[in-house]
Scaffold this motif. Structure first.
Motif, short mmCIF file in Angstrom:
data_model
loop_
_atom_site.label_atom_id
_atom_site.label_comp_id
_atom_site.label_asym_id
_atom_site.label_seq_id
_atom_site.Cartn_x
_atom_site.Cartn_y
_atom_site.Cartn_z
N ARG A 46 -40.75 -10.01 -7.46
CA ARG A 46 -40.45 -11.25 -6.73
C ARG A 46 -39.07 -11.20 -6.08
N THR A 47 -38.11 -10.65 -6.78
CA THR A 47 -36.75 -10.57 -6.25
C THR A 47 -36.68 -9.66 -5.03
N TYR A 48 -37.25 -8.47 -5.15
CA TYR A 48 -37.18 -7.52 -4.06
C TYR A 48 -38.02 -7.95 -2.87
N GLY A 49 -39.18 -8.53 -3.12
CA GLY A 49 -40.06 -8.93 -2.02
C GLY A 49 -39.39 -9.88 -1.05
N GLY A 50 -38.71 -10.89 -1.55
CA GLY A 50 -38.03 -11.84 -0.68
C GLY A 50 -36.90 -11.21 0.10
N LEU A 51 -36.13 -10.33 -0.54
CA LEU A 51 -35.03 -9.67 0.15
C LEU A 51 -35.54 -8.73 1.24
N TYR A 52 -36.61 -8.01 0.98
CA TYR A 52 -37.16 -7.09 1.97
C TYR A 52 -37.66 -7.86 3.21
N LEU A 53 -38.37 -8.95 2.99
CA LEU A 53 -38.86 -9.75 4.11
C LEU A 53 -37.71 -10.31 4.93
#
Length: 266
Positions: free
Chosen positions: A15-22
């Protein structure tokens, strides 16, 4: 059981990485189009600054996640549960390691991809974009001229980078375990241990590299073949890979031993 541990790790960190990548890719697209339409516009500069901030945030979060997931999950209160599971210490370490390596690689790929997207949006319909097929043909031609040696070099450098990444993460784990032995000064002890271990590894690698270069200067031929340029580079890379593998194994064994015999969650 390792599969279940990995599933839990990726679920906890995804969840943490997904938001940052987007956010990084979205800001890259917006920054590219904004800079192309008006390079001196304040809004375009603001978007570019936001992109840089998020890029730095991805790098920082990637490193901090390696530390926090290991310390909180295995050395903190959550460790009471994790160490009662029917798994070995090696499986616990490997689950953290594999997850960290995957996310670090993903962060690197997304970072490169977002930068390429920004450049693509910035140079859309420009002469620079039209030169990309020509540039690609030159790259293909280089690999065609070098033959198998070019591909071997690419594979070897990729392997070397992957091993260096694994060694660095395991060094962090070993430093965390060493710091855990000093209850009143865990953070300073862990940081000091990390820098000392890294210094030792870099000193050993650079020391042999310097000796290799000195030998090449004093004796630039080997068996009638000029190796004054190629040999030092090849030997240094091979030795660097061997050192990274040896230290990675040492970090892993040290971490496992401390976790088995010196772990104190109280």
């Amino acid at each position: 059981m390792l599969k279940q541990l990995l599933k839990y790790e990726f679920k906890a960190t995804g969840r943490t990485y997904g938001g940052l990548y987007l956010a990084l890719v979205a800001l890259a697209v917006l920054s590219g189009f904004s800079l192309r339409n008006s390079s001196k516009d304040n809004f375009a500069s603001l978007l570019l600054f936001a992109y840089m901030v998020v890029a730095v945030a991805v790098a920082v979060v990637s490193v901090m996640t390696i530390v926090t997931r290991f310390t909180r999950n295995l050395l903190g209160r959550e460790g009471y549960l994790m160490h009662t599971l029917p798994v070995t210490e090696s499986q616990l370490i490997l689950s953290k390691l594999i997850s960290s390596v995957v996310w670090m690689l993903c962060s690197s790929i997304v970072g490169i991809f977002s930068f390429a997207v920004m450049l693509l949006a910035l140079s859309l319909n420009s002469a620079a974009l039209q030169q990309l097929p020509e540039l690609w043909q030159k790259v293909v031609e280089i690999f065609r001229m070098t033959g198998s040696s070019g591909w071997l070099w690419l594979i070897f450098e990729t392997l070397n980078g992957l091993v260096a990444l694994v060694s660095s993460i395991l060094c962090i784990y070993a430093a965390c375990m060493i710091g855990h032995q000093f209850k009143k000064h865990m953070v300073p002890a862990g940081i000091l241990a990390f820098f000392l271990l890294s210094f030792l590894q870099n000193w050993l690698s650079s020391g042999v590299s310097s000796a290799d270069m000195l030998q090449a200067v004093s004796d630039p031929t080997l068996g009638g073949v000029d190796v004054s340029i190629a040999a030092p580079s090849a030997f240094t890379t091979l030795f660097g890979l061997a050192v990274s593998i040896a230290f990675a194994a040492g970090y892993f064994l040290l971490t496992r031993w401390l976790m088995e015999h010196k772990l104190d969650l109280e």
